[in-house]
Scaffold this active site. Structure first.
Site, PDB file in Angstrom:
ATOM      1  N   PHE A 272      56.304  18.361 102.132  1.00  0.00           N
ATOM      2  CA  PHE A 272      57.726  18.698 102.213  1.00  0.00           C
ATOM      3  C   PHE A 272      58.528  17.448 101.855  1.00  0.00           C
ATOM      4  O   PHE A 272      58.609  16.499 102.644  1.00  0.00           O
ATOM      5  CB  PHE A 272      58.085  19.187 103.624  1.00  0.00           C
ATOM      6  CG  PHE A 272      57.878  20.668 103.822  1.00  0.00           C
ATOM      7  CD1 PHE A 272      56.795  21.330 103.261  1.00  0.00           C
ATOM      8  CD2 PHE A 272      58.770  21.409 104.579  1.00  0.00           C
ATOM      9  CE1 PHE A 272      56.597  22.695 103.447  1.00  0.00           C
ATOM     10  CE2 PHE A 272      58.593  22.779 104.776  1.00  0.00           C
ATOM     11  CZ  PHE A 272      57.499  23.424 104.205  1.00  0.00           C
ATOM     12  N   GLU A 273      59.111  17.466 100.673  1.00  0.00           N
ATOM     13  CA  GLU A 273      59.875  16.328 100.177  1.00  0.00           C
ATOM     14  C   GLU A 273      61.328  16.729  99.933  1.00  0.00           C
ATOM     15  O   GLU A 273      61.665  17.909  99.895  1.00  0.00           O
ATOM     16  CB  GLU A 273      59.256  15.791  98.883  1.00  0.00           C
ATOM     17  CG  GLU A 273      57.823  15.304  99.026  1.00  0.00           C
ATOM     18  CD  GLU A 273      57.280  14.714  97.733  1.00  0.00           C
ATOM     19  OE1 GLU A 273      58.069  14.122  96.962  1.00  0.00           O
ATOM     20  OE2 GLU A 273      56.059  14.843  97.482  1.00  0.00           O
ATOM     21  N   GLY A 274      62.177  15.719  99.723  1.00  0.00           N
ATOM     22  CA  GLY A 274      63.575  15.974  99.425  1.00  0.00           C
ATOM     23  C   GLY A 274      64.354  16.557 100.584  1.00  0.00           C
ATOM     24  O   GLY A 274      65.394  17.197 100.386  1.00  0.00           O
TER      25      GLY A 274
END
Length: 480
Positions: A272-274
């Site tokens: 889970f990025e950003g």
């Protein structure tokens, strides 16, 4: 069922001819085209007007023909996936928690291949789910009814036993179709392969799916475990809405548990990025809840994190808190100089990586859970001098690509002790090209940090960007 099939078809001989032609037309290079037929319980057989084909070890069958034979599969609204609604998923998949998470029914997405106007569904491993068995004989695939009460199969290939030494993992980037893993040379010393298969597709907990049962079986035969990567599509707004919707998180977890059982996964890698900084605690809460269900199903759980830094992305990850619930924390120690940076530089210089490791440990991530992420790629930096100064563009480069440039231009590399890597530069079309090289030598220097700090192991982004000899170095240094 037989009557419905017969109504749809023309004479059997004509349908068989069409099947052969359609199968040949659908097949790409390397595919094995097959005619197709349906055989009922009495042994009566009727040809289907569309053929099938084998690609990357999996059987792809026409969605329309499957539906005609009673498969509960429909074309998704976006026409990019098939949708199957599973009734009583807790019983169908032998996962009691699904009754709480999903209730009495749940829709699932499945990958499709489009050939002309036809859509093809990956049948391998899905026989119980779609209530159709099949066998391949004499250039044809024969479908027969399947009355199993369970919606999943058990894999034929035995799951690999854990290897000695440090953990070694490589991510496999899958944008659409999966490679034929069974046709590739074995990778020495590799423990885990992590294909990028699943992602959050809406704030309601929908999940896109690019998985392949045939890929998992091939991995297991090679001795690799499979930890499928699950992302949030790197969408901050969608993720925020998702974290604030308990029902959506339950459905997402339910789908993930089902896919893990359906495809025979060994673990899950959460990427889970950003995320928005305000969701730092919400992400930890989600990981905490997800870990409980994954642990119950015997699945290894790893979470990808940014390095400690004064950036929004880094501050969105509470690495120490996440480590309480994950089996492994995967430190993405690369992109020191991102593709859009205004200054050329290394993707992962040794001092920068060392500070990242030391920072994660100082925050409280246990060394025995910390996995060092290393790059199998680099960037070619193109510098253009103009009236306003020097402008820079970065282009991703593989290890083989760097070797090709060196050989074609007759260049030699210079070892940079301070960076722990090789470097070379040249001019082309009036522009200066600079490359900080990732190769066996630079990877070896980074892996010394795994040994120095007693880390759990290493992970590499991404498979296919490396030269084969890099794995010899990894295998030796990680104790394989």
């Amino acid at each position: 069922m037989k009557g419905k099939v017969k109504k749809f078809l023309a004479a059997s001989a004509l349908a068989l001819l069409c099947a052969l032609r359609c199968a040949a037309a659908s097949a790409a290079d390397g595919d094995v085209p097959l005619a197709a037929a349906y055989e009922d319980e009495s042994g009566s057989r009727v040809a289907l007007p569309e053929g099938a084909f084998v690609r990357s070890g999996a059987l792809w069958a026409p969605l329309d023909a499957l539906r005609l034979m009673g498969a509960p599969a429909a074309l998704g609204e976006n026409k990019k996936s098939a949708v199957i609604k599973v009734e009583n998923p807790a019983d169908a998949f032998d996962i009691p928690a699904l009754a709480q998470l999903a209730g009495g029914a749940l829709s699932l997405d499945f990958p499709l291949i489009r050939v002309g106007e036809a859509y093809f569904f990956n049948m391998t491993g899905m026989q119980n789910l779609v209530k159709l068995d099949y066998r391949i004989e004499s250039g044809s695939v024969i479908f027969t009814p399947n009355a199993s009460a369970k919606a999943y199969l058990r894999g034929e290939a035995a799951k690999p036993e854990p290897k000695d030494g440090k953990l070694t993992l490589v991510w496999e980037h899958v944008a659409a179709e999966n490679p034929d893993l069974g046709a590739q040379a074995p990778i020495p010393g590799l423990d885990v392969i992590s294909p990028t298969w699943f992602n959050l597709k809406d704030a309601g907990g929908g999940m896109a799916n690019r998985a392949s049962f045939a890929y998992v079986e091939a991995a297991h035969r090679r001795g690799y475990l499979v930890w499928a990567l699950v992302s949030n599509s790197f969408n901050a707004q969608m993720s925020s809405s998702f974290f604030r919707n308990a029902r959506a998180m339950n459905l997402f977890i339910a789908r993930l548990l089902i896919y893990a059982k359906l495809y025979g996964l060994d673990g899950v890698n959460l990427d889970f990025e950003g995320l928005d900084e305000v969701d730092r605690a919400n992400f930890v809460g989600f990981v905490s809840r997800l870990s409980e269900f994954l642990r119950t199903e015997g699945l290894t759980f790893s979470v990808d994190v940014f390095i400690p830094a004064n950036t929004k992305s880094s501050r969105s990850h509470d690495r120490a808190a996440l480590a309480k619930y994950a089996d492994y924390i995967m430190l993405m120690a690369y992109d020191e100089h991102w593709r859009t940076c205004k200054v050329a530089g290394s993707v992962a210089s040794l001092p920068w990586v060392a500070r990242a490791v030391e920072g994660a440990l100082a925050e409280g991530v246990p060394a025995e859970k910390l996995v060092l992420g290393v790059p199998f790629y680099m960037r070619r930096w193109e510098e253009t001098r103009g009236p306003g100064g020097v402008s820079v563009k970065g282009y991703t480069l593989t290890m083989a690509g760097a070797e090709e440039i060196l050989a074609r231009r007759g260049l030699t590399m210079q070892w940079l002790p301070s960076a722990g890597q090789n470097y070379f530069a040249y001019s082309a079309d009036g522009k200066v090209q600079k490359i900080w090289v990732e190769d066996a030598a630079s990877i070896a220097k980074k892996l010394e940090l795994v040994q120095k700090h007693g880390l759990a192991g290493m992970a590499a982004w991404r498979k296919g960007h490396e030269k084969p000899q890099v794995w010899d170095v990894i295998s030796e240094m990680m104790g394989k």
